[in-house]
Design a protein around this motif. Structure first.
Motif, mmCIF file in Angstrom:
data_model
loop_
_atom_site.group_PDB
_atom_site.id
_atom_site.type_symbol
_atom_site.label_atom_id
_atom_site.label_comp_id
_atom_site.label_asym_id
_atom_site.label_seq_id
_atom_site.Cartn_x
_atom_site.Cartn_y
_atom_site.Cartn_z
ATOM 1 N N TYR A 221 6.407 -25.771 9.710
ATOM 2 C CA TYR A 221 7.434 -26.616 10.013
ATOM 3 C C TYR A 221 8.192 -26.186 11.388
ATOM 4 C CZ TYR A 221 7.382 -28.853 5.658
ATOM 5 O OH TYR A 221 6.677 -29.585 4.581
ATOM 6 N N LEU B 126 4.932 -28.329 13.805
ATOM 7 C CA LEU B 126 5.515 -29.436 13.774
ATOM 8 C C LEU B 126 6.512 -29.512 14.931
ATOM 9 C CD1 LEU B 126 6.230 -32.412 12.769
ATOM 10 C CD2 LEU B 126 7.603 -31.294 10.798
ATOM 11 N N TRP B 127 7.437 -28.454 15.023
ATOM 12 C CA TRP B 127 8.474 -27.984 15.877
ATOM 13 C C TRP B 127 7.915 -28.512 17.343
ATOM 14 C CZ3 TRP B 127 13.448 -26.509 15.004
ATOM 15 C CH2 TRP B 127 14.292 -26.063 16.141
ATOM 16 N N LEU C 232 7.898 -32.117 18.337
ATOM 17 C CA LEU C 232 9.034 -33.137 18.366
ATOM 18 C C LEU C 232 9.831 -32.996 19.813
ATOM 19 C CD1 LEU C 232 10.286 -32.084 14.803
ATOM 20 C CD2 LEU C 232 9.233 -34.364 15.665
ATOM 21 N N ARG D 219 12.954 -32.430 21.825
ATOM 22 C CA ARG D 219 14.189 -31.570 21.964
ATOM 23 C C ARG D 219 15.393 -32.365 21.465
ATOM 24 N NH1 ARG D 219 15.235 -26.997 23.548
ATOM 25 N NH2 ARG D 219 14.566 -25.613 25.251
ATOM 26 N N ARG E 253 16.244 -33.404 18.500
ATOM 27 C CA ARG E 253 15.714 -33.786 17.161
ATOM 28 C C ARG E 253 14.876 -32.877 16.170
ATOM 29 N NH1 ARG E 253 16.197 -39.875 16.941
ATOM 30 N NH2 ARG E 253 17.176 -39.964 18.611
ATOM 31 N N ARG E 254 14.600 -31.631 16.369
ATOM 32 C CA ARG E 254 13.807 -30.539 15.906
ATOM 33 C C ARG E 254 14.549 -30.101 14.767
ATOM 34 N NH1 ARG E 254 11.858 -27.444 21.398
ATOM 35 N NH2 ARG E 254 10.034 -28.767 21.857
ATOM 36 N N VAL F 132 14.698 -33.335 12.100
ATOM 37 C CA VAL F 132 13.478 -33.490 11.440
ATOM 38 C C VAL F 132 12.767 -32.602 10.723
ATOM 39 C CG1 VAL F 132 10.957 -34.424 12.208
ATOM 40 C CG2 VAL F 132 13.180 -35.463 13.198
ATOM 41 N N THR F 133 12.580 -31.619 11.100
ATOM 42 C CA THR F 133 11.896 -30.488 10.352
ATOM 43 C C THR F 133 12.500 -30.110 8.999
ATOM 44 O OG1 THR F 133 12.927 -28.521 11.598
ATOM 45 C CG2 THR F 133 10.745 -29.491 12.229
#
Length: 143
Positions: A67, A71-72, A75, A77, A79-80, A83-84
Motif C-alpha cells: 500500500y 501502490l503509492w 498514484l 501526488r 491522492r496517495r 487512495v491507499t
C-alpha cells in the motif's frame, strides 16, 4: 530513515495503540461491539502466540510494502494518502468486522501521513508493527 522519521513512527504507532487500547477498554461495556472484538481476538488466542506474532509481523510488512510502497508509487501526488487508505480499509473490511475496518482507516491515514512526511517506507512499517503487535499482546487483556 532520519531520527525525526523514526520519532514520528514510534510516537504515531504508540499514540494509535494507546487510542485503540482505550477504545478496547470502553468496548467491553458495549456487548454488540465486544462480541466482534472477541471474535477477532479469538484468532490470536488459538495456536502458538509466537507463530501468530510472526504472522502479524510479516503481514504488517507486506501490507506496507504494497500500500505505501508499490501502490503509492503509481498514484498521483495529492491522492496517495486518500487512495491507499481507502483501498486498505476496503480490503480489511472484507473480514466483516466493523471495528477492524475502522482500525484500518486510522492506521492507513497515519502511515500515509508518515509516508508523505518522511518520503520513506520504513517509518510506515515501524508504526504499523508497533500498533499491530500492541493490539496482539495488550488488547486481549483489556477487552
Amino acid at each position: 530513515m532520519t531520527p525525526r522519521g523514526l520519532c514520528y513512527a514510534v510516537l504515531g504507532g504508540l499514540g494509535l495503540a494507546v487510542l485503540f487500547v482505550a477504545g478496547g477498554f470502553m468496548v467491553r461495556f458495549l456487548p454488540t461491539l465486544a462480541g466482534s472484538v472477541h471474535e477477532l481476538l479469538d484468532h490470536a488466542r488459538v495456536g502458538s502466540l509466537v507463530v501468530t506474532a510472526l504472522t502479524t509481523t510479516v503481514n504488517g510488512v507486506a501490507e506496507e510494502t504494497y500500500y505505501r510502497g508499490a501502490l503509492w508509487r503509481v498514484l498521483p501526488r495529492g491522492r496517495r494518502i486518500l487512495v491507499t487508505t481507502v483501498a486498505y480499509t476496503l480490503v480489511t473490511s472484507l473480514a466483516g468486522i466493523l471495528l477492524l475496518a475502522l482500525a484500518a482507516a486510522a492506521l492507513g491515514a497515519l502511515v500515509g501521513w508518515l509516508r508523505e512526511r518522511t518520503r520513506s517506507l520504513l517509518p510506515c512499517v515501524v508504526a504499523h508493527l508497533i500498533w499491530s503487535l500492541t493490539m496482539l499482546f495488550v488488547l486481549p487483556s483489556v477487552v
